[in-house]
Design a protein around this motif. Structure first.
Motif, PDB file in Angstrom:
ATOM      1  N   ILE A 302      22.829  18.910 -26.261  1.00  0.00           N
ATOM      2  CA  ILE A 302      23.797  19.720 -27.000  1.00  0.00           C
ATOM      3  C   ILE A 302      25.066  18.917 -27.266  1.00  0.00           C
ATOM      4  O   ILE A 302      25.640  18.974 -28.364  1.00  0.00           O
ATOM      5  CB  ILE A 302      24.140  20.998 -26.205  1.00  0.00           C
ATOM      6  N   LYS A 303      25.507  18.150 -26.296  1.00  0.00           N
ATOM      7  CA  LYS A 303      26.741  17.378 -26.446  1.00  0.00           C
ATOM      8  C   LYS A 303      26.572  16.276 -27.490  1.00  0.00           C
ATOM      9  O   LYS A 303      27.491  15.988 -28.254  1.00  0.00           O
ATOM     10  CB  LYS A 303      27.165  16.824 -25.092  1.00  0.00           C
ATOM     11  N   VAL A 304      25.406  15.645 -27.501  1.00  0.00           N
ATOM     12  CA  VAL A 304      25.149  14.641 -28.529  1.00  0.00           C
ATOM     13  C   VAL A 304      25.167  15.292 -29.905  1.00  0.00           C
ATOM     14  O   VAL A 304      25.811  14.804 -30.843  1.00  0.00           O
ATOM     15  CB  VAL A 304      23.800  13.936 -28.288  1.00  0.00           C
ATOM     16  N   ALA A 305      24.464  16.416 -30.034  1.00  0.00           N
ATOM     17  CA  ALA A 305      24.381  17.095 -31.320  1.00  0.00           C
ATOM     18  C   ALA A 305      25.754  17.546 -31.810  1.00  0.00           C
ATOM     19  O   ALA A 305      26.100  17.369 -32.990  1.00  0.00           O
ATOM     20  CB  ALA A 305      23.445  18.304 -31.214  1.00  0.00           C
ATOM     21  N   SER A 306      26.550  18.107 -30.928  1.00  0.00           N
ATOM     22  CA  SER A 306      27.860  18.607 -31.331  1.00  0.00           C
ATOM     23  C   SER A 306      28.808  17.476 -31.690  1.00  0.00           C
ATOM     24  O   SER A 306      29.571  17.572 -32.658  1.00  0.00           O
ATOM     25  CB  SER A 306      28.465  19.469 -30.220  1.00  0.00           C
ATOM     26  N   SER A 307      28.764  16.383 -30.925  1.00  0.00           N
ATOM     27  CA  SER A 307      29.667  15.268 -31.207  1.00  0.00           C
ATOM     28  C   SER A 307      29.310  14.592 -32.521  1.00  0.00           C
ATOM     29  O   SER A 307      30.197  14.195 -33.290  1.00  0.00           O
ATOM     30  CB  SER A 307      29.641  14.250 -30.054  1.00  0.00           C
ATOM     31  N   VAL A 308      28.012  14.452 -32.806  1.00  0.00           N
ATOM     32  CA  VAL A 308      27.592  13.838 -34.065  1.00  0.00           C
ATOM     33  C   VAL A 308      27.944  14.748 -35.242  1.00  0.00           C
ATOM     34  O   VAL A 308      28.466  14.288 -36.264  1.00  0.00           O
ATOM     35  CB  VAL A 308      26.079  13.538 -34.051  1.00  0.00           C
ATOM     36  N   TYR A 309      27.686  16.038 -35.103  1.00  0.00           N
ATOM     37  CA  TYR A 309      27.961  16.975 -36.195  1.00  0.00           C
ATOM     38  C   TYR A 309      29.437  16.978 -36.571  1.00  0.00           C
ATOM     39  O   TYR A 309      29.795  17.066 -37.750  1.00  0.00           O
ATOM     40  CB  TYR A 309      27.520  18.384 -35.794  1.00  0.00           C
ATOM     41  N   SER A 310      30.297  16.882 -35.570  1.00  0.00           N
ATOM     42  CA  SER A 310      31.738  16.931 -35.836  1.00  0.00           C
ATOM     43  C   SER A 310      32.289  15.590 -36.296  1.00  0.00           C
ATOM     44  O   SER A 310      33.439  15.507 -36.709  1.00  0.00           O
ATOM     45  CB  SER A 310      32.493  17.377 -34.576  1.00  0.00           C
ATOM     46  N   THR A 311      31.468  14.540 -36.248  1.00  0.00           N
ATOM     47  CA  THR A 311      31.945  13.196 -36.583  1.00  0.00           C
ATOM     48  C   THR A 311      31.561  12.766 -37.989  1.00  0.00           C
ATOM     49  O   THR A 311      32.361  12.164 -38.710  1.00  0.00           O
ATOM     50  CB  THR A 311      31.405  12.166 -35.567  1.00  0.00           C
ATOM     51  N   ILE A 312      30.311  13.056 -38.412  1.00  0.00           N
ATOM     52  CA  ILE A 312      29.878  12.559 -39.716  1.00  0.00           C
ATOM     53  C   ILE A 312      30.323  13.503 -40.832  1.00  0.00           C
ATOM     54  O   ILE A 312      30.509  14.696 -40.607  1.00  0.00           O
ATOM     55  CB  ILE A 312      28.338  12.347 -39.767  1.00  0.00           C
ATOM     56  N   PRO A 313      30.493  12.994 -42.055  1.00  0.00           N
ATOM     57  CA  PRO A 313      30.930  13.821 -43.186  1.00  0.00           C
ATOM     58  C   PRO A 313      29.935  14.946 -43.480  1.00  0.00           C
ATOM     59  O   PRO A 313      28.725  14.786 -43.280  1.00  0.00           O
ATOM     60  CB  PRO A 313      30.990  12.818 -44.349  1.00  0.00           C
ATOM     61  N   PRO A 314      30.421  16.082 -43.958  1.00  0.00           N
ATOM     62  CA  PRO A 314      29.560  17.249 -44.215  1.00  0.00           C
ATOM     63  C   PRO A 314      28.397  16.967 -45.160  1.00  0.00           C
ATOM     64  O   PRO A 314      27.336  17.601 -45.034  1.00  0.00           O
ATOM     65  CB  PRO A 314      30.525  18.264 -44.832  1.00  0.00           C
ATOM     66  N   GLU A 315      28.580  16.030 -46.107  1.00  0.00           N
ATOM     67  CA  GLU A 315      27.494  15.784 -47.063  1.00  0.00           C
ATOM     68  C   GLU A 315      26.247  15.194 -46.406  1.00  0.00           C
ATOM     69  O   GLU A 315      25.174  15.143 -47.023  1.00  0.00           O
ATOM     70  CB  GLU A 315      27.962  14.858 -48.192  1.00  0.00           C
ATOM     71  N   TYR A 316      26.371  14.749 -45.154  1.00  0.00           N
ATOM     72  CA  TYR A 316      25.207  14.200 -44.442  1.00  0.00           C
ATOM     73  C   TYR A 316      24.671  15.161 -43.384  1.00  0.00           C
ATOM     74  O   TYR A 316      23.766  14.815 -42.627  1.00  0.00           O
ATOM     75  CB  TYR A 316      25.561  12.861 -43.794  1.00  0.00           C
ATOM     76  N   HIS A 317      25.225  16.364 -43.310  1.00  0.00           N
ATOM     77  CA  HIS A 317      24.766  17.341 -42.316  1.00  0.00           C
ATOM     78  C   HIS A 317      23.325  17.761 -42.559  1.00  0.00           C
ATOM     79  O   HIS A 317      22.658  18.252 -41.641  1.00  0.00           O
ATOM     80  CB  HIS A 317      25.689  18.563 -42.316  1.00  0.00           C
ATOM     81  N   PHE A 318      22.845  17.585 -43.783  1.00  0.00           N
ATOM     82  CA  PHE A 318      21.446  17.916 -44.086  1.00  0.00           C
ATOM     83  C   PHE A 318      20.496  17.187 -43.142  1.00  0.00           C
ATOM     84  O   PHE A 318      19.479  17.750 -42.712  1.00  0.00           O
ATOM     85  CB  PHE A 318      21.136  17.547 -45.538  1.00  0.00           C
TER      86      PHE A 318
END
Length: 331
Positions: A302-318
């Motif tokens: 969960i911590k990896v997922a949350s840290s990555v999600y909050s770090t990369i630009p939204p256009e790559y959230h796909f």
């Protein structure tokens, strides 16, 4: 004495999913600890955190006690590491595993606040994740450095057998489909693909190719990972009866082995918040999740997922949708 008793009777069984290795943690590692205080402190630190899971009313006190043992253990560990030899290599090897376990198990305690959900969108979280991975790789470095001594010691079964690396083919239809999906991540850096991120050099792409290759192997291993039955030894070793490798693999090893395979340059890319490196990391976190609901493995995916999600630009959230779903992380 209470913590040592808890380690022998309970905690040691959670450090492996195989009876042979659990017995080694219960007996042989403890024997070594009586000769090396820093290892004993490491044992008591991890045991303290384990006890705190079941004693919520004493969590702060037990976390403080565990942190104190951890500090004392690290002091002795660093000193021994400067004089690495045949006498202390067993203690250093066992301690390095316990340190890696302690760091991730302590996330969310009062003494490790940077990993709590309250700071989940802080860059410190991603840095802490990378630091933990480096610590885990340090365990492999110590194992390689002392291999000639460790292979002749009672702790030898804790070493990873080379045959483990060879069992990588997806086992079922679901695993084959996942492998196809993981392979498709190459679109992020492959020239000519609509999804290619600009500015990726050929040298950087080569590192991603290597990391992806090992990630696909890791998914293949995990597709074969099952908790071994009763007193089964390392399941990827050859059986004395058949001389062929067993077809089941430890979920814990399957979930973590990728970290010791990928090139060191990959971590520099994580620290630089390279988008591709972060996307690959969160896909690896799926395997951490699949290791099982162990007390020390409750939050890292969960911590990896949350840290990555909050770090990369939204256009790559796909590219994070599938791994986040597997990890059960809802942004």
């Amino acid at each position: 004495m209470e913590l040592l008793h808890h380690f022998v009777t309970h905690t040691a069984k959670t450090l492996s999913d195989q009876t042979e290795l659990q017995n080694i943690w219960q007996t042989e590692v403890v024997k070594v600890a009586f000769k090396h205080k820093f290892l004993m402190h490491g044992i008591l630190a991890v045991a303290g955190l384990h006890v705190s899971v079941t004693r919520q009313c004493e969590e702060d006190d037990l976390s403080m006690l565990a942190a104190n043992h951890q500090d004392l253990g690290l002091q002795g560990f660093r000193s021994a590491l400067e004089n690495f030899n045949s006498e202390n290599c067993e203690a250093l090897f066992a301690s390095s595993i316990l340190v890696a376990c302690y760091i991730i198990a302590s996330s969310g305690t009062r003494f490790n606040p940077n990993l709590t959900t309250g700071s989940i969108f802080n860059e410190v979280l991603l840095g802490a994740v990378v630091d933990w991975i480096r610590l885990f790789r340090g365990t492999d470095h110590i194992a390689r450095r002392g291999k000639m001594w460790l292979e002749e010691s009672p702790l030898a079964p804790l070493l990873v057998d080379g045959l483990f690396c060879q069992i990588t083919q997806p086992m079922d239809e679901k695993a084959v489909k996942e492998d196809e999906y993981i392979a498709s991540l190459q679109q992020l850096w492959q020239p000519g693909s609509p999804s290619t991120i600009s500015g990726i050099s050929s040298e950087e792409a080569a590192i991603y190719d290597e990391a992806l290759h090992y990630l696909r192997e890791a998914y293949g291993r995990m597709s074969r990972a099952t908790a071994p039955q009763n007193n089964c030894t390392w399941c990827y070793r050859k059986s004395a009866e058949t001389e062929t490798a067993h077809q089941c693999i430890s979920p814990i090893l399957a979930g973590l082995f990728w970290f010791v395979q990928i090139p060191s340059e990959f971590f520099e890319m994580l620290e630089q918040h390279k988008i591709v490196a972060l996307v690959l990391l969160v896909h690896q976190a799926v395997l951490i999740k699949r290791m099982g609901n162990l007390w020390w493995n409750r939050t890292p995916a969960i911590k990896v997922a949350s840290s990555v999600y909050s770090t990369i630009p939204p256009e790559y959230h796909f590219w994070l949708e599938w791994p986040n779903q597997e990890i059960e992380y809802a942004p």
